[in-house]
Design a protein around this motif. Structure first.
Motif, PDB file in Angstrom:
ATOM      1  N   ASP A  97      81.075  59.865  -3.349  1.00  0.00           N
ATOM      2  CA  ASP A  97      80.562  58.638  -3.960  1.00  0.00           C
ATOM      3  C   ASP A  97      79.100  58.783  -4.353  1.00  0.00           C
ATOM      4  O   ASP A  97      78.655  58.185  -5.323  1.00  0.00           O
ATOM      5  N   GLU A  98      78.364  59.525  -3.590  1.00  0.00           N
ATOM      6  CA  GLU A  98      76.952  59.774  -3.908  1.00  0.00           C
ATOM      7  C   GLU A  98      76.573  61.160  -3.411  1.00  0.00           C
ATOM      8  O   GLU A  98      77.313  61.790  -2.647  1.00  0.00           O
ATOM      9  N   GLU A 111      68.878  53.825   0.499  1.00  0.00           N
ATOM     10  CA  GLU A 111      69.254  53.326  -0.833  1.00  0.00           C
ATOM     11  C   GLU A 111      70.637  53.828  -1.244  1.00  0.00           C
ATOM     12  O   GLU A 111      71.444  53.088  -1.802  1.00  0.00           O
ATOM     13  N   LYS A 112      70.905  55.081  -0.951  1.00  0.00           N
ATOM     14  CA  LYS A 112      72.219  55.642  -1.315  1.00  0.00           C
ATOM     15  C   LYS A 112      73.332  54.971  -0.494  1.00  0.00           C
ATOM     16  O   LYS A 112      74.407  54.691  -1.018  1.00  0.00           O
ATOM     17  N   MET A 115      73.993  51.674  -2.006  1.00  0.00           N
ATOM     18  CA  MET A 115      74.746  51.824  -3.260  1.00  0.00           C
ATOM     19  C   MET A 115      76.243  51.967  -3.002  1.00  0.00           C
ATOM     20  O   MET A 115      77.055  51.279  -3.611  1.00  0.00           O
ATOM     21  N   ARG A 119      79.248  49.171  -3.854  1.00  0.00           N
ATOM     22  CA  ARG A 119      80.359  49.494  -4.759  1.00  0.00           C
ATOM     23  C   ARG A 119      81.699  49.214  -4.085  1.00  0.00           C
ATOM     24  O   ARG A 119      82.647  48.771  -4.702  1.00  0.00           O
TER      25      ARG A 119
ATOM     26  N   LYS B  83      69.354  44.258  -8.480  1.00  0.00           N
ATOM     27  CA  LYS B  83      69.996  42.995  -8.864  1.00  0.00           C
ATOM     28  C   LYS B  83      69.417  42.446 -10.169  1.00  0.00           C
ATOM     29  O   LYS B  83      70.095  41.744 -10.910  1.00  0.00           O
ATOM     30  N   LYS B  86      71.328  44.200 -12.959  1.00  0.00           N
ATOM     31  CA  LYS B  86      72.710  43.691 -13.040  1.00  0.00           C
ATOM     32  C   LYS B  86      72.730  42.313 -13.699  1.00  0.00           C
ATOM     33  O   LYS B  86      73.552  42.015 -14.554  1.00  0.00           O
ATOM     34  N   GLY B 163      66.686  55.289  -6.078  1.00  0.00           N
ATOM     35  CA  GLY B 163      67.313  54.205  -6.839  1.00  0.00           C
ATOM     36  C   GLY B 163      68.329  54.642  -7.870  1.00  0.00           C
ATOM     37  O   GLY B 163      69.036  53.811  -8.438  1.00  0.00           O
ATOM     38  N   LEU B 164      68.391  55.934  -8.143  1.00  0.00           N
ATOM     39  CA  LEU B 164      69.261  56.424  -9.220  1.00  0.00           C
ATOM     40  C   LEU B 164      70.569  56.963  -8.641  1.00  0.00           C
ATOM     41  O   LEU B 164      70.550  57.841  -7.780  1.00  0.00           O
ATOM     42  N   GLY B 165      71.689  56.459  -9.131  1.00  0.00           N
ATOM     43  CA  GLY B 165      72.981  56.960  -8.691  1.00  0.00           C
ATOM     44  C   GLY B 165      73.217  58.375  -9.206  1.00  0.00           C
ATOM     45  O   GLY B 165      72.723  58.744 -10.271  1.00  0.00           O
TER      46      GLY B 165
END
Lengths: 122, 287
Positions: A97-98, A111-112, A115, A119, B83, B86, B163-165
């Motif tokens: 997933d990450e 943060e991950k 996330m 989801r 948020k 989004k 913060g970045l997927g």
């Protein structure tokens, strides 16, 4: 939250434990891919798995494939020194997933985790 | 240390406020001191007194410009306050796209570029689903140092993980070859993303030379560093550059001060924006 930490390095377990020191989350520990698979089979309600890539016996990505092939939908975050874009793509294709590249900070890890859990809810 | 440097810090705090409106007071002098120390080191000076002499007496423009640059807070990350992104997509941009409108956005304090690039990623995703949707982003900042980095689109391994997927990392960044001893490699934003953003230098307190109007202006975490008067001035200017009924996006802890006749606070499920009201009346006397 129950988190399974999988890494063959004890110092990584210690580092991650320190990051969660002042939280109420529960950490479970595995030291190779097979132990991670066995822990998932024997333990209820694991919320997320942190998975190193290069480990003895069963590697992280092999464990990832086995878990997904076995139907596990637990969010998985790869946490590894392998930092090539091809490795990241491969892990995502196999169902991670990450992906976290070592070295990482507490902010990045949290943060991950946020996330992948968001989801899952969405 | 603070006692010795007190008058010097006061001098630089006044200079910074006069030039770019950022407030440093005794509560935040320690931050200013640490930033000025980095200037002393950068120019290889021997002390804070020498720095003061160069700026106050010799009027060294190069050093002054550098001080104003480091005085700005460039802290940022991709999708900071996720948020907000989004909500922008769901509540503002999708409805405009559904009407067949193109969207023009101003990232008014873009710092090192993470905010406009994050927006562009979301908008490209929308464009893939709706082919006729078009957008452009104007990104500005006062700090030339931050802007140079933003334009380059090059980030460290740690920065691309904030913060970045990972899916967005793979999709929108090219990995650069390893060049030094720093952990990991550098990553560069790809051209597909870059081509939607134009970067330029801009001081929110000087004459406004931006052309056209915007559907959304983001000015996050800037006003908290400004005095009430400067805040009012910036918000009033932004009002002129927003299309009717479009939105101003501020930082989570920021508000519209006394400008309730210019903006209406609009609370969505996960974020609050400020909708432009068409008529603006004079409120200067209320400050």
């Amino acid at each position: 939250m129950k988190i399974l930490v999988t890494d063959d390095s004890k110092s990584v377990h210690g580092f991650i434990e320190a990051m969660f020191a002042e939280t109420e989350h529960t950490l479970l520990h595995a030291y190779d891919g097979q132990q991670a698979i066995d822990t998932v089979a024997g333990e209820q309600n694991i919320d997320v798995i942190l998975l190193d890539w290069e480990m003895p016996n069963v590697t992280g990505v092999e464990a990832l494939k086995k878990l997904r092939d076995g139907g596990s939908e637990i969010p998985i975050v790869m946490v590894t020194s392998k930092n090539n874009v091809k490795d990241i793509s491969e892990a995502l294709t196999f169902g991670a997933d990450e992906y976290i590249m070592k070295p990482f900070t507490k902010d990045i890890l949290f943060e991950k985790l946020e996330m992948v859990l968001e989801r899952k809810v969405a | 240390m603070e006692d010795l440097n007190g008058p010097i810090l006061k001098f630089f705090a006044d200079l910074i406020f006069k030039e770019i409106g950022i407030v440093y007071n005794e509560m935040t002098f320690y931050q200013l001191e640490s930033r000025l120390e980095s200037v002393v080191a950068h120019f290889e000076l021997d002390s804070m007194e020498t720095l003061h002499h160069k700026v106050a007496k010799l009027r060294d423009q190069k050093i002054t410009k550098y001080i104003l640059d480091v005085a700005t807070n460039n802290e940022t990350s991709f999708f900071r306050d996720a948020k907000v992104f989004k909500t922008l997509i769901r509540e503002v941009i999708k409805p405009l796209a559904a009407e067949g409108k193109s969207v023009r956005i101003w990232s008014a304090a873009c710092s090192t570029g993470q905010e406009p690039y994050s927006l562009a990623m979301e908008l490209l995703t929308l464009q893939k689903k709706q082919k006729d949707f078009d957008f452009s982003i104007v990104a500005t900042d006062y700090s030339q140092r931050a802007l140079d980095k933003a334009k380059s689109g090059i980030y460290t391994q740690l920065e691309v993980q904030r913060g970045l997927g990972s899916a967005n990392l793979v999709k929108y960044f090219n990995q650069k070859p390893k060049v030094d001893d720093r952990p990991g490699t550098l990553w560069e934003v790809n051209d597909e993303l870059k081509k939607h953003i134009s970067f330029s230098h801009f001081n929110l307190l000087e004459a406004w030379s931006i052309t056209g109007s915007f559907d959304i202006i983001l000015c996050r975490n800037v006003l908290i560093y400004q005095s009430l008067e400067k805040r009012y001035e910036i918000l009033k200017n932004m009002h002129r550059y927003l299309k009717d009924d479009s939105y101003l996006v501020l930082g989570c802890a920021e508000s519209i001060s006394n400008l309730s006749d210019c903006y209406e606070s609009t609370q969505f499920e996960e974020a609050r924006f400020f909708r432009k009201l068409a008529t603006q009346t004079k409120r200067v006397s209320n400050l």
